[in-house]
Design a protein around this motif. Structure first.
Motif, mmCIF file in Angstrom:
data_model
loop_
_atom_site.group_PDB
_atom_site.id
_atom_site.type_symbol
_atom_site.label_atom_id
_atom_site.label_comp_id
_atom_site.label_asym_id
_atom_site.label_seq_id
_atom_site.Cartn_x
_atom_site.Cartn_y
_atom_site.Cartn_z
ATOM 1 N N VAL A 19 0.902 -1.328 -0.144
ATOM 2 C CA VAL A 19 -0.003 -0.130 0.020
ATOM 3 C C VAL A 19 0.975 1.228 0.031
ATOM 4 C CG1 VAL A 19 -1.702 1.283 1.391
ATOM 5 C CG2 VAL A 19 -1.862 -1.360 1.014
ATOM 6 N N LEU A 20 2.051 1.243 0.672
ATOM 7 C CA LEU A 20 3.065 2.408 0.669
ATOM 8 C C LEU A 20 3.586 2.477 -0.503
ATOM 9 C CD1 LEU A 20 4.559 4.640 2.570
ATOM 10 C CD2 LEU A 20 6.033 2.812 2.951
ATOM 11 N N LEU A 21 3.989 1.560 -1.239
ATOM 12 C CA LEU A 21 4.404 1.631 -2.563
ATOM 13 C C LEU A 21 3.646 2.162 -3.711
ATOM 14 C CD1 LEU A 21 7.073 -1.309 -2.455
ATOM 15 C CD2 LEU A 21 7.362 0.903 -2.389
ATOM 16 N N CYS A 22 2.316 1.848 -3.661
ATOM 17 C CA CYS A 22 1.324 2.237 -4.609
ATOM 18 C C CYS A 22 0.943 3.772 -4.151
ATOM 19 C CB CYS A 22 0.267 1.400 -4.251
ATOM 20 S SG CYS A 22 0.051 -0.295 -4.959
ATOM 21 N N GLY A 23 1.065 4.246 -3.012
ATOM 22 C CA GLY A 23 0.990 5.563 -2.458
ATOM 23 C C GLY A 23 2.026 6.394 -3.203
ATOM 24 N N ILE A 24 3.340 6.037 -2.888
ATOM 25 C CA ILE A 24 4.303 6.467 -3.558
ATOM 26 C C ILE A 24 4.289 6.795 -5.060
ATOM 27 C CG2 ILE A 24 6.988 6.591 -3.764
ATOM 28 C CD1 ILE A 24 7.037 5.446 -0.976
ATOM 29 N N PHE A 54 -2.308 10.130 -0.924
ATOM 30 C CA PHE A 54 -2.521 10.529 0.261
ATOM 31 C C PHE A 54 -3.480 9.562 1.146
ATOM 32 C CE2 PHE A 54 -1.385 14.918 -1.009
ATOM 33 C CZ PHE A 54 0.186 15.000 -0.547
ATOM 34 N N THR A 55 -4.461 9.004 0.390
ATOM 35 C CA THR A 55 -5.268 8.214 1.112
ATOM 36 C C THR A 55 -4.484 6.841 1.505
ATOM 37 O OG1 THR A 55 -7.004 9.122 0.416
ATOM 38 C CG2 THR A 55 -7.351 6.803 1.144
ATOM 39 N N LEU A 56 -3.804 6.240 0.491
ATOM 40 C CA LEU A 56 -2.845 5.190 0.270
ATOM 41 C C LEU A 56 -1.834 5.358 1.377
ATOM 42 C CD1 LEU A 56 -2.812 4.189 -3.220
ATOM 43 C CD2 LEU A 56 -3.909 2.931 -1.489
ATOM 44 N N LEU A 57 -1.381 6.563 1.418
ATOM 45 C CA LEU A 57 -0.165 6.815 2.388
ATOM 46 C C LEU A 57 -0.995 6.812 3.900
ATOM 47 C CD1 LEU A 57 1.964 9.589 0.679
ATOM 48 C CD2 LEU A 57 2.612 6.928 1.046
ATOM 49 N N LEU A 58 -1.711 7.088 4.110
ATOM 50 C CA LEU A 58 -2.505 6.954 5.393
ATOM 51 C C LEU A 58 -3.021 5.771 5.618
ATOM 52 C CD1 LEU A 58 -3.518 8.854 8.050
ATOM 53 C CD2 LEU A 58 -5.498 8.942 6.723
ATOM 54 N N ALA A 59 -3.469 4.872 4.854
ATOM 55 C CA ALA A 59 -3.615 3.665 4.930
ATOM 56 C C ALA A 59 -2.498 2.848 5.441
ATOM 57 C CB ALA A 59 -4.359 2.927 4.056
ATOM 58 N N ALA A 60 -1.345 3.264 4.765
ATOM 59 C CA ALA A 60 -0.001 2.383 5.401
ATOM 60 C C ALA A 60 0.567 2.687 6.420
ATOM 61 C CB ALA A 60 1.137 2.595 4.218
ATOM 62 N N VAL A 61 0.308 3.983 6.975
ATOM 63 C CA VAL A 61 0.585 4.398 8.215
ATOM 64 C C VAL A 61 -0.405 3.506 9.598
ATOM 65 C CG1 VAL A 61 0.415 6.171 10.233
ATOM 66 C CG2 VAL A 61 1.768 6.466 7.954
ATOM 67 N N PHE A 62 -1.768 3.669 9.089
ATOM 68 C CA PHE A 62 -2.717 2.749 10.000
ATOM 69 C C PHE A 62 -2.218 1.387 9.920
ATOM 70 C CE2 PHE A 62 -6.677 0.347 10.280
ATOM 71 C CZ PHE A 62 -6.912 0.644 11.617
ATOM 72 N N LEU A 63 -1.895 0.696 8.882
ATOM 73 C CA LEU A 63 -1.567 -0.766 8.958
ATOM 74 C C LEU A 63 -0.359 -0.885 9.805
ATOM 75 C CD1 LEU A 63 -2.319 -1.692 5.366
ATOM 76 C CD2 LEU A 63 -3.613 -2.317 7.374
ATOM 77 N N CYS A 64 0.648 0.014 9.802
ATOM 78 C CA CYS A 64 1.933 -0.135 10.518
ATOM 79 C C CYS A 64 1.477 0.083 11.936
ATOM 80 C CB CYS A 64 2.917 0.883 9.967
ATOM 81 S SG CYS A 64 3.549 0.439 8.383
#
Length: 80
Positions: A19-24, A54-64
């Protein structure tokens, strides 16, 4: 039921990384996409990539955060 939870928790770092890589990737695609005004004055740009990234980056932070809480809980259970 418990085996599904174990599978998800074992693969959560990989899902979060994807998810983080998709956001980047969305941010890079937005930066590299052309933005221009046509002859009638209409702006052409891929603005939709910003909220998606930004939604994908926020989701990655939430998953972490969820994975870190799970590891912390497992550590506390083992230290008792």
């Amino acid at each position: 039921m418990n085996t599904t939870k174990n599978w998800v928790m074992r693969h959560l770092p990989y899902i979060g990384t994807a998810v983080l890589l998709c956001g980047i990737f969305c941010l890079i695609a937005k930066a590299l996409s052309p933005e221009y005004l046509d002859a009638q004055g209409y702006l052409h740009e891929n603005f939709f990539l910003l909220p998606i990234s930004f939604t994908l980056l926020l989701a990655a932070v939430f998953l972490c955060a969820v994975f870190a809480a799970y590891l912390h809980q497992a550590y506390l259970l083992l230290s008792i």
